[in-house]
Design an enzyme around this catalytic site. Structure first.
Site, short mmCIF file in Angstrom:
data_model
loop_
_atom_site.label_atom_id
_atom_site.label_comp_id
_atom_site.label_asym_id
_atom_site.label_seq_id
_atom_site.Cartn_x
_atom_site.Cartn_y
_atom_site.Cartn_z
N ALA A 341 0.85 -1.18 0.00
CA ALA A 341 0.00 0.00 0.00
C ALA A 341 0.89 1.23 0.00
O ALA A 341 2.08 1.15 0.28
CB ALA A 341 -0.93 0.00 1.22
N MET A 342 0.28 2.38 -0.32
CA MET A 342 1.03 3.63 -0.34
C MET A 342 0.17 4.75 0.21
O MET A 342 -0.98 4.92 -0.20
CB MET A 342 1.48 3.95 -1.77
CG MET A 342 2.22 5.27 -1.90
SD MET A 342 3.69 5.31 -0.84
CE MET A 342 3.82 7.08 -0.58
N GLU A 343 0.74 5.53 1.16
CA GLU A 343 -0.03 6.48 1.95
C GLU A 343 -0.27 7.82 1.28
O GLU A 343 -0.34 8.85 1.95
CB GLU A 343 0.67 6.71 3.29
CG GLU A 343 2.01 7.44 3.21
CD GLU A 343 3.22 6.55 3.08
OE1 GLU A 343 4.33 6.98 3.36
OE2 GLU A 343 3.04 5.37 2.69
N ASN A 344 -0.38 7.87 -0.05
CA ASN A 344 -0.63 9.14 -0.73
C ASN A 344 -1.72 9.92 0.00
O ASN A 344 -2.81 9.40 0.26
CB ASN A 344 -1.08 8.90 -2.18
CG ASN A 344 -0.21 7.90 -2.90
OD1 ASN A 344 0.97 8.11 -3.09
ND2 ASN A 344 -0.81 6.78 -3.28
N HIS A 376 -1.76 1.48 9.23
CA HIS A 376 -0.42 1.96 8.90
C HIS A 376 -0.49 3.13 7.94
O HIS A 376 0.22 4.14 8.10
CB HIS A 376 0.38 0.81 8.28
CG HIS A 376 1.83 1.13 8.05
ND1 HIS A 376 2.84 0.65 8.84
CD2 HIS A 376 2.44 1.88 7.10
CE1 HIS A 376 4.00 1.08 8.40
NE2 HIS A 376 3.79 1.83 7.33
N GLU A 377 -1.34 3.04 6.92
CA GLU A 377 -1.39 4.08 5.89
C GLU A 377 -2.12 5.34 6.36
O GLU A 377 -1.85 6.43 5.86
CB GLU A 377 -2.07 3.53 4.62
CG GLU A 377 -1.44 2.28 4.05
CD GLU A 377 0.06 2.40 3.87
OE1 GLU A 377 0.54 3.48 3.47
OE2 GLU A 377 0.78 1.42 4.14
N GLU A 396 8.00 5.48 8.76
CA GLU A 396 7.53 4.10 8.77
C GLU A 396 7.57 3.49 10.18
O GLU A 396 6.73 2.66 10.51
CB GLU A 396 8.36 3.26 7.79
CG GLU A 396 8.36 3.78 6.36
CD GLU A 396 6.98 3.86 5.74
OE1 GLU A 396 6.00 3.39 6.36
OE2 GLU A 396 6.85 4.38 4.62
#
Length: 895
Positions: A341-344, A376-377, A396
């Site tokens: 996943a990516m926290e954009n 987390h994101e 992170e």
């Protein structure tokens, strides 16, 4: 990005890049390998020419110009669907995009040169404007630097003036990637009800993944995390698709093309910019919209994510007394994404398996993974990012630490906090090739070096050090510190806490963040002495610089209340002599990031307490004792039989502990042997009666099966055979499918493997596909593993984002080690990440591979693999006979 699978980036780029598995010494399986590969066409080992390295380029942008705002226009040309019609010429898919951008910046130091980043973009029509005087400036030239810096250098006729306001406008062209980089294309299938017989149609979408250094592949920009700016994006895309970005859509104008303009973002780093263009649908809630393939939305697979997101968001907003920071929050499940996943900011992207949950098909563990990844994101780290990538742990590590608290609030039944906090890979941080949480900036310059920081050290060690800090300053003070300033700076509570023997927060954190590794604290209850030293698995290695830490020691005994003190010197006699037979236990609830060793007498008392009445010892410390015993044995600091003695506790009727640490260590011992040597003994090891949590029960069953417990293997093969006979109805319990699939394929032959392969290809559930993909790597037939490896080269069979983990799974199978090693070397350029596994015969090959191959982001992983392999070899040479003798003695009374 998240951490490793149950951590979450356990499947992200960092952990894919740095997967280092402790596998070695499987002699009999290598003999089987030789027999089975006699008639196979093996992957040839490539020849690698020697190269001469050029001097390193300057990698950081000068600070003479600082961006403030971007206006970006992007026009991807791709088609979301290509319908084949009779007697009609249909277009080919196009992976071309073009656009233009204007970046407004302030000059902080007079210069004639503008430096920014651009990579694989064709740039034209450059214009520089002086906004203070409303004049155009002459551009003499521009050039793309042909090195790792990715600099686009623009030379002007005259100087930009200090404190002046300027802008750079330009046009650019590029290609949409097919390799999950920057702006990339993803393909999926969908049932089209408008066609006869519900035709399966191909669909396409584009998405972006810009962390850490791919924004420069999308448009020329100042692509460093502290060069924050406001981004205003306009996208031209085909009718019938919807464009999503970080902020709300400001306008939509339908024409031959659709124009979508987004509101300006808050000031943020370039890597957080996001864009997707698709035909997806969404589930809505007051707090967020969750996008996915229409079939997944219609089946309700996004409902759980939408519901749990609301709970997690509520927790963070209340905990930090702070709003999310964006007016809208969108989440999207993508068929392809390189990290988990990516926290954009405002548009969080996920692999489908990290967001979609199918009731009755997805397992209980899968639900836990989804919740953990979302937590987390969602954490609010985008509002305060690190200055440079050498401190990625601040992002992170905090996200990992806070996600445990958020999950415990949102899903208390998971008992995620009481079951155990994250710990780094059992080897990485005890090697000389580890790295500090905050590495020197000059050590992290290239994209490869930056990617090397996305590992278990940054994620898990970062979280554990923060947990230790929170325990030191107490939770409320820790939370208050996060709300108002950088948590590692000195705050008001320092003065109150800074007694004569207590360090300030800054003093306390200094060594934990700037030094590699962690200490082992050794206590002698006879003399009362305490000392610390750098814990290393390689007993022949010499620790760098005589590392020391300021350690918060907590302890209790069976006759006293808990107490604490500071250990800031190499040796200190703070524990009174124990002459009455009581035990001392150090590191209560494992809040400190260190291992503990004792004199033999104290070890015996603690292990006796575990075996007879473990309730006297805190739950987390039961696992800690087993874990420390095994790891100290691996480092040759205690006798190996002491560690094995701790397994008696696992077989007692009163045993109850988080199993992961104990099982992980037992597996290491087994993997250092020919499995047939300890096969029968392991069956006895897991015959215990335990008050299991669901997570522990699944783990115990998995280990029992994987180590050959006959009842377990028989159950797995019978259940799988029933499914094969019916071929449609799968009655295997969702929590046990992963175990049963793997064991049945391992015990079976071509028939079982091809059945699993067919189900993998035809399944539309991401959780089911992932369990089947892992099971296919369990076969003991080398020729089937060879076939499976060849399938990873075809993205229609194995998606590119799953290639690395699939190769690693095959490498972890004794029958596939040599196959995978040859495959990695032969197809290095195709593999998106570095896969490493260890075998005693591979050490020299690893060294040659390091010396003759362009490592890029895998250099540190290669060094760690070499060091780990050397440690494994030493361990087997020293302990093989003693361990085997222990297993035989302990199981001599069994049938």
């Amino acid at each position: 990005m998240p951490g490793k699978s149950t951590l979450s980036k356990a499947l992200a780029v960092a952990f894919a890049v740095l997967t280092v598995s402790a596998i070695g010494g499987m002699i009999s399986m290598m003999i089987v390998f030789e027999i089975q590969t006699t008639n196979l066409t093996m992957t040839e080992v490539p020849t690698v020419p020697s190269t001469t390295l050029a001097p390193p380029p300057v990698m950081r942008l000068p600070r003479s110009l600082i961006p403030e705002r971007y206006e970006i226009l992007l026009h991807p040309q791709f088609y979301s669907r290509i319908v084949e019609e009779v007697n009609v010429t249909t277009p080919n898919q196009t992976l071309f995009f073009n656009g233009s951008s204007t970046v407004y910046f302030r000059c902080h130091q007079a210069t004639k040169h503008i430096f920014l980043h651009s990579f694989e973009l064709s740039v034209s029509s450059l214009r520089v404007t002086d906004h203070d005087n409303n004049v155009k400036l002459s551009v003499l030239s521009h050039q793309q630097h042909d090195d790792d810096s990715d600099f686009l250098e623009i030379e002007l006729e005259e100087n930009l003036k200090t404190n002046g306001n300027y802008s750079l406008s330009l046009s650019f062209e590029g290609e949409i990637s097919e390799y999950l980089q920057a702006m990339y294309v993803s393909k999926y299938t969908e049932t089209d009800l408008d066609f006869v017989n519900d035709t399966i149609q191909e669909r396409f979408l584009v998405a972006t993944n810009l962390e850490p250094t791919s924004a420069r592949r999308l448009f020329p920009c100042f692509d460093e995390p502290d060069m924050k700016a406001v981004f205003q994006l306009t996208v031209i895309h085909r009718r019938g698709t919807e464009a999503l970005s970080n902020t709300r859509q400001q306008s939509n104008i339908d024409d031959e093309w659709k124009y979508t303009t987004f509101f300006p973002t808050p000031k943020m780093s370039s890597y957080l910019l996001a864009l997707t263009i698709s035909e997806f649908k969404f589930t809505t809630s007051p707090e967020n919209r969750t996008y996915a393939r229409p079939e997944a939305i219609d089946a309700g697979h996004t409902r759980y994510a939408a519901r749990i997101t609301a709970k997690i968001l509520e927790f963070y907003e209340e905990h930090f007394d702070l709003q999310y920071g964006m007016e809208d929050l969108d989440q999207i499940a993508l068929p392809d994404l390189e990290p988990l996943a990516m926290e954009n900011w405002g548009l969080i992207t996920y692999q489908e398996g990290a967001l979609l949950y199918e009731e009755g098909v997805s397992s209980w563990l899968h639900k836990e993974v989804i919740t953990t990844v979302i937590a987390h994101e969602l954490w609010f780290g985008n509002q305060v990012t690190m200055k440079w990538w050498n401190e990625i742990w601040l992002n992170e590590g905090f996200a990992t630490y806070m996600s445990y608290l958020a999950v415990d609030h949102a899903e208390p039944k998971f008992q995620i906090v009481s079951s155990g906090w994250p710990s780094p890979h059992p080897l990485l941080d005890a090697l000389l090739t580890s790295h500090p949480l905050s590495a020197p900036p000059n050590d992290v310059q290239t994209t490869g070096e930056i990617l090397g920081m996305f590992d278990a050290i940054s994620y898990s060690k970062g979280a554990m050090v923060l947990r230790m800090l929170a325990e030191y300053v107490k939770d409320k003070a820790f939370d208050d510190g996060i709300r108002v300033r950088h948590p590692c700076q000195t705050h008001e509570n320092d003065a109150a806490r800074n007694k004569e023997s207590e360090p300030t927060v800054q003093e306390f954190m200094e060594n934990w963040t700037t030094q590699i590794g962690y200490p082992v604290v050794t206590i002698n209850t006879i003399s009362g002495s305490i000392n610390q030293k750098h814990f290393l698995y390689n007993s022949s290695a010499v620790s760098k610089y005589g590392l020391l830490w300021k350690i918060p020691i907590t302890y209790t005994t069976n006759i006293s209340e808990p107490n604490d003190f500071w250990l800031g010197e190499r040796e200190r006699g703070n524990v009174q002599e124990h002459t009455k037979g009581e035990w001392i236990l150090v590191n209560i609830n494992t809040t400190g990031y260190y291992r503990v060793n004792y004199n033999v007498e104290n070890w015996d008392r603690l292990l006796w307490q575990l075996e007879t009445n473990p309730s006297r010892i805190p739950l987390m410390n039961r696992a800690q004792l087993v874990d420390d015993a095994f790891n100290l044995a691996r480092a040759k600091q205690v006798d190996v039989t002491l560690a094995l003695k701790s397994t008696r506790f696992l077989r007692s009727e009163t045993a109850y502990l988080p199993w992961e640490s104990a099982i992980r260590n037992l597996e290491y011992f087994i993997l250092m042997f020919d499995r047939s040597e300890v096969y029968g003994s392991m069956q006895a090891t897991f015959k215990c009666v335990c008050d299991f949590q669901p997570h522990n029960q699944i783990t115990a069953i998995e280990v029992a099966c994987s180590n050959g417990l006959p009842d377990c293997v028989e159950m797995a093969t019978e259940k799988f055979a029933e499914w094969m006979d019916r071929n449609d109805t799968n009655t295997i319990h969702t929590n046990l499918r992963s175990v049963i699939y793997c064991q049945a394929v391992a015990a079976g032959d071509k028939k079982e493997w091809e059945f699993a392969w067919e189900k993998f290809l035809n399944s539309t559930d991401t959780s089911e596909k992932d369990q089947l993909r892992k099971a296919l790597s369990c076969t003991k037939k080398t020729w089937l593993l060879n076939r499976y490896l060849s399938y990873t080269l075809d993205p229609d069979k194995i998606r590119l984002m799953d290639v690395t983990s699939t190769v690693n799974l095959i490498a972890q199978n004794a029958a596939g080690q040599a196959l995978a090693w040859n495959f990695i070397r032969a197809h290095w350029d195709y593999l998106p990440h570095f896969c490493v596994f260890n075998h005693v015969n591979l050490c020299l090959q690893l060294i040659r591979f390091r010396d003759n191959t362009e490592m890029n982001g895998a250099y540190r992983a290669t060094l760690q693999a070499i060091e780990q392999t050397q440690v494994n070899i030493q361990w087997v040479q020293k302990n093989h006979d003693a361990v085997l003798e222990w297993f035989e003695r302990e199981t001599a009374h069994l049938e």
